[in-house]
Design a protein around this motif. Structure first.
Motif, PDB file in Angstrom:
ATOM      1  N   LEU A 125      53.007  86.582  51.186  1.00  0.00           N
ATOM      2  CA  LEU A 125      54.217  87.401  50.995  1.00  0.00           C
ATOM      3  C   LEU A 125      54.946  87.000  49.723  1.00  0.00           C
ATOM      4  CD1 LEU A 125      56.062  87.757  54.433  1.00  0.00           C
ATOM      5  CD2 LEU A 125      55.315  89.599  52.928  1.00  0.00           C
ATOM      6  N   ALA A 126      54.965  85.708  49.448  1.00  0.00           N
ATOM      7  CA  ALA A 126      55.712  85.188  48.303  1.00  0.00           C
ATOM      8  C   ALA A 126      54.845  85.036  47.058  1.00  0.00           C
ATOM      9  CB  ALA A 126      56.340  83.845  48.676  1.00  0.00           C
ATOM     10  N   ALA A 127      53.595  85.472  47.117  1.00  0.00           N
ATOM     11  CA  ALA A 127      52.662  85.244  46.005  1.00  0.00           C
ATOM     12  C   ALA A 127      53.123  85.866  44.689  1.00  0.00           C
ATOM     13  CB  ALA A 127      51.273  85.760  46.376  1.00  0.00           C
ATOM     14  N   GLY A 128      53.845  86.957  44.747  1.00  0.00           N
ATOM     15  CA  GLY A 128      54.303  87.613  43.520  1.00  0.00           C
ATOM     16  C   GLY A 128      55.577  87.031  42.942  1.00  0.00           C
ATOM     17  N   LEU A 129      56.104  86.022  43.600  1.00  0.00           N
ATOM     18  CA  LEU A 129      57.349  85.412  43.129  1.00  0.00           C
ATOM     19  C   LEU A 129      57.053  84.179  42.276  1.00  0.00           C
ATOM     20  CD1 LEU A 129      59.419  85.614  46.441  1.00  0.00           C
ATOM     21  CD2 LEU A 129      59.407  87.229  44.525  1.00  0.00           C
ATOM     22  N   ARG A 130      57.971  83.878  41.376  1.00  0.00           N
ATOM     23  CA  ARG A 130      57.834  82.681  40.533  1.00  0.00           C
ATOM     24  C   ARG A 130      58.264  81.451  41.335  1.00  0.00           C
ATOM     25  NH1 ARG A 130      61.068  85.947  37.062  1.00  0.00           N
ATOM     26  NH2 ARG A 130      59.697  87.385  35.988  1.00  0.00           N
ATOM     27  N   PRO A 131      57.905  80.258  40.850  1.00  0.00           N
ATOM     28  CA  PRO A 131      58.320  79.031  41.542  1.00  0.00           C
ATOM     29  C   PRO A 131      59.840  79.009  41.759  1.00  0.00           C
ATOM     30  CG  PRO A 131      56.713  78.508  39.841  1.00  0.00           C
ATOM     31  CD  PRO A 131      57.068  79.969  39.673  1.00  0.00           C
ATOM     32  N   GLY A 132      60.228  78.703  42.977  1.00  0.00           N
ATOM     33  CA  GLY A 132      61.639  78.603  43.337  1.00  0.00           C
ATOM     34  C   GLY A 132      62.260  79.915  43.784  1.00  0.00           C
ATOM     35  N   GLU A 133      61.619  81.055  43.491  1.00  0.00           N
ATOM     36  CA  GLU A 133      62.219  82.339  43.846  1.00  0.00           C
ATOM     37  C   GLU A 133      62.188  82.609  45.349  1.00  0.00           C
ATOM     38  OE1 GLU A 133      61.926  85.166  39.910  1.00  0.00           O
ATOM     39  OE2 GLU A 133      60.231  85.218  41.311  1.00  0.00           O
ATOM     40  N   ALA A 134      61.158  82.158  46.049  1.00  0.00           N
ATOM     41  CA  ALA A 134      61.110  82.360  47.503  1.00  0.00           C
ATOM     42  C   ALA A 134      62.282  81.641  48.165  1.00  0.00           C
ATOM     43  CB  ALA A 134      59.785  81.876  48.079  1.00  0.00           C
ATOM     44  N   GLU A 135      62.559  80.433  47.723  1.00  0.00           N
ATOM     45  CA  GLU A 135      63.689  79.672  48.267  1.00  0.00           C
ATOM     46  C   GLU A 135      65.007  80.359  47.924  1.00  0.00           C
ATOM     47  OE1 GLU A 135      61.221  78.392  46.413  1.00  0.00           O
ATOM     48  OE2 GLU A 135      60.167  77.163  47.905  1.00  0.00           O
ATOM     49  N   ARG A 136      65.116  80.877  46.703  1.00  0.00           N
ATOM     50  CA  ARG A 136      66.338  81.571  46.288  1.00  0.00           C
ATOM     51  C   ARG A 136      66.532  82.853  47.095  1.00  0.00           C
ATOM     52  NH1 ARG A 136      68.311  84.565  41.265  1.00  0.00           N
ATOM     53  NH2 ARG A 136      70.548  84.298  41.498  1.00  0.00           N
ATOM     54  N   LEU A 137      65.434  83.595  47.283  1.00  0.00           N
ATOM     55  CA  LEU A 137      65.503  84.816  48.079  1.00  0.00           C
ATOM     56  C   LEU A 137      65.934  84.493  49.509  1.00  0.00           C
ATOM     57  CD1 LEU A 137      65.072  87.855  48.392  1.00  0.00           C
ATOM     58  CD2 LEU A 137      62.637  87.375  48.824  1.00  0.00           C
ATOM     59  N   THR A 138      65.372  83.448  50.075  1.00  0.00           N
ATOM     60  CA  THR A 138      65.750  83.036  51.428  1.00  0.00           C
ATOM     61  C   THR A 138      67.241  82.692  51.484  1.00  0.00           C
ATOM     62  OG1 THR A 138      63.526  82.245  51.903  1.00  0.00           O
ATOM     63  CG2 THR A 138      65.305  81.365  53.279  1.00  0.00           C
ATOM     64  N   ASP A 139      67.723  81.971  50.490  1.00  0.00           N
ATOM     65  CA  ASP A 139      69.144  81.619  50.443  1.00  0.00           C
ATOM     66  C   ASP A 139      70.014  82.871  50.345  1.00  0.00           C
ATOM     67  OD1 ASP A 139      71.486  79.823  50.035  1.00  0.00           O
ATOM     68  OD2 ASP A 139      71.458  80.712  48.029  1.00  0.00           O
ATOM     69  N   LEU A 140      69.652  83.805  49.465  1.00  0.00           N
ATOM     70  CA  LEU A 140      70.435  85.030  49.296  1.00  0.00           C
ATOM     71  C   LEU A 140      70.434  85.872  50.568  1.00  0.00           C
ATOM     72  CD1 LEU A 140      69.284  86.022  45.695  1.00  0.00           C
ATOM     73  CD2 LEU A 140      71.569  85.214  46.368  1.00  0.00           C
ATOM     74  N   LEU A 141      69.269  86.024  51.178  1.00  0.00           N
ATOM     75  CA  LEU A 141      69.191  86.816  52.408  1.00  0.00           C
ATOM     76  C   LEU A 141      69.953  86.146  53.553  1.00  0.00           C
ATOM     77  CD1 LEU A 141      65.498  88.053  52.263  1.00  0.00           C
ATOM     78  CD2 LEU A 141      67.574  89.428  51.987  1.00  0.00           C
ATOM     79  N   THR A 142      69.934  84.829  53.608  1.00  0.00           N
ATOM     80  CA  THR A 142      70.691  84.112  54.635  1.00  0.00           C
ATOM     81  C   THR A 142      72.182  84.363  54.469  1.00  0.00           C
ATOM     82  OG1 THR A 142      68.987  82.405  54.810  1.00  0.00           O
ATOM     83  CG2 THR A 142      71.190  81.841  55.631  1.00  0.00           C
ATOM     84  N   ARG A 143      72.660  84.285  53.239  1.00  0.00           N
ATOM     85  CA  ARG A 143      74.082  84.548  52.994  1.00  0.00           C
ATOM     86  C   ARG A 143      74.431  86.000  53.266  1.00  0.00           C
ATOM     87  NH1 ARG A 143      75.639  82.361  47.359  1.00  0.00           N
ATOM     88  NH2 ARG A 143      73.607  83.192  46.860  1.00  0.00           N
ATOM     89  N   PHE A 144      73.501  86.909  52.986  1.00  0.00           N
ATOM     90  CA  PHE A 144      73.720  88.328  53.251  1.00  0.00           C
ATOM     91  C   PHE A 144      73.764  88.589  54.755  1.00  0.00           C
ATOM     92  CE2 PHE A 144      72.380  92.740  53.759  1.00  0.00           C
ATOM     93  CZ  PHE A 144      73.198  93.386  52.846  1.00  0.00           C
ATOM     94  N   ALA A 145      72.835  87.998  55.497  1.00  0.00           N
ATOM     95  CA  ALA A 145      72.732  88.231  56.938  1.00  0.00           C
ATOM     96  C   ALA A 145      73.842  87.510  57.721  1.00  0.00           C
ATOM     97  CB  ALA A 145      71.365  87.794  57.454  1.00  0.00           C
ATOM     98  N   TYR A 146      74.318  86.402  57.204  1.00  0.00           N
ATOM     99  CA  TYR A 146      75.355  85.601  57.867  1.00  0.00           C
ATOM    100  C   TYR A 146      76.515  85.392  56.906  1.00  0.00           C
ATOM    101  CZ  TYR A 146      71.396  84.595  60.907  1.00  0.00           C
ATOM    102  OH  TYR A 146      70.304  84.707  61.729  1.00  0.00           O
ATOM    103  N   PRO A 147      77.287  86.458  56.622  1.00  0.00           N
ATOM    104  CA  PRO A 147      78.317  86.378  55.576  1.00  0.00           C
ATOM    105  C   PRO A 147      79.378  85.312  55.794  1.00  0.00           C
ATOM    106  CG  PRO A 147      78.436  88.488  56.748  1.00  0.00           C
ATOM    107  CD  PRO A 147      77.237  87.763  57.263  1.00  0.00           C
ATOM    108  N   GLY A 148      79.656  84.967  57.025  1.00  0.00           N
ATOM    109  CA  GLY A 148      80.653  83.937  57.284  1.00  0.00           C
ATOM    110  C   GLY A 148      80.066  82.548  57.320  1.00  0.00           C
ATOM    111  N   GLY A 149      78.779  82.443  57.046  1.00  0.00           N
ATOM    112  CA  GLY A 149      78.119  81.145  57.097  1.00  0.00           C
ATOM    113  C   GLY A 149      77.693  80.749  58.498  1.00  0.00           C
ATOM    114  N   GLY A 150      78.042  81.563  59.491  1.00  0.00           N
ATOM    115  CA  GLY A 150      77.672  81.244  60.872  1.00  0.00           C
ATOM    116  C   GLY A 150      76.499  82.059  61.329  1.00  0.00           C
ATOM    117  N   GLU A 151      76.291  82.077  62.622  1.00  0.00           N
ATOM    118  CA  GLU A 151      75.179  82.829  63.200  1.00  0.00           C
ATOM    119  C   GLU A 151      75.647  84.217  63.630  1.00  0.00           C
ATOM    120  OE1 GLU A 151      73.013  80.777  66.185  1.00  0.00           O
ATOM    121  OE2 GLU A 151      72.992  78.928  65.082  1.00  0.00           O
ATOM    122  N   ALA A 152      74.680  85.089  63.780  1.00  0.00           N
ATOM    123  CA  ALA A 152      74.987  86.460  64.205  1.00  0.00           C
ATOM    124  C   ALA A 152      75.418  86.499  65.646  1.00  0.00           C
ATOM    125  CB  ALA A 152      73.775  87.353  64.015  1.00  0.00           C
TER     126      ALA A 152
END
Length: 161
Positions: A134-161
């Motif tokens: 899934l992450a093969a098309g991403l550059r080094p570090g981008e999968a981790e960055r994407l995960t961080d961005l999506l986590t902040r998007f999915a949990y805007p208050g920093g907590g759980e849903a």
């Protein structure tokens, strides 16, 4: 039906193509990304005889322990009938059991079995190469960055849903 579009302006036409600037672009892109990721994860689960909807319930049970069905509905975004079917499937396979909740014999909590835990662990092993793909098309570090961005998007208050 008429839309409230100010005179002299044209609303952006929605597409789900890369570069779409409509107000729906992010949601549509997330939907497409979800479909792609879900298809890849389904491929990992297929040989184990379960679907993503079953695995979603197992994730909750591993994370929270025994969980009443109404809480599984909320945690998985499913509906009551859908959760009942999934739990029935898991019980039939010996992956989960329903147990009476002390103090309220009408309520049942769903609990993962040792066989369910074994399958849960096997699913993670099977998913590793597919997740890497899934992450093969991403550059080094981008999968981790994407995960961080999506986590902040999915949990805007920093907590759980």
């Amino acid at each position: 039906m008429t839309a409230d579009v100010p005179p002299g302006t044209t609303a952006s036409r929605v597409t789900d193509r890369p570069g779409d600037a409509s107000p729906f672009a992010l949601g549509l892109l997330l939907r497409r990304a979800h479909w792609h990721a879900a298809a890849v994860m389904e491929e990992a689960l297929r040989p184990l005889g379960i679907e993503l909807r079953h695995f979603a319930v197992l994730i909750v049970l591993v994370d929270r322990g025994p969980t009443v069905q109404r809480d599984l509905v909320a945690a998985t975004g499913s509906d009551k009938a859908g959760i009942m079917r999934v739990v029935d499937d898991l019980e039939r396979r010996g992956l989960a059991v329903r147990k009476t909740v002390p103090g309220d014999r009408r309520v049942r909590a769903v609990e993962i079995t040792p066989q369910g835990l074994e399958l849960f662990d096997a699913a993670h092993v099977a998913a590793v190469p597919l997740a890497e793909g899934l992450a093969a098309g991403l550059r080094p570090g981008e999968a981790e960055r994407l995960t961080d961005l999506l986590t902040r998007f999915a949990y805007p208050g920093g907590g759980e849903a």
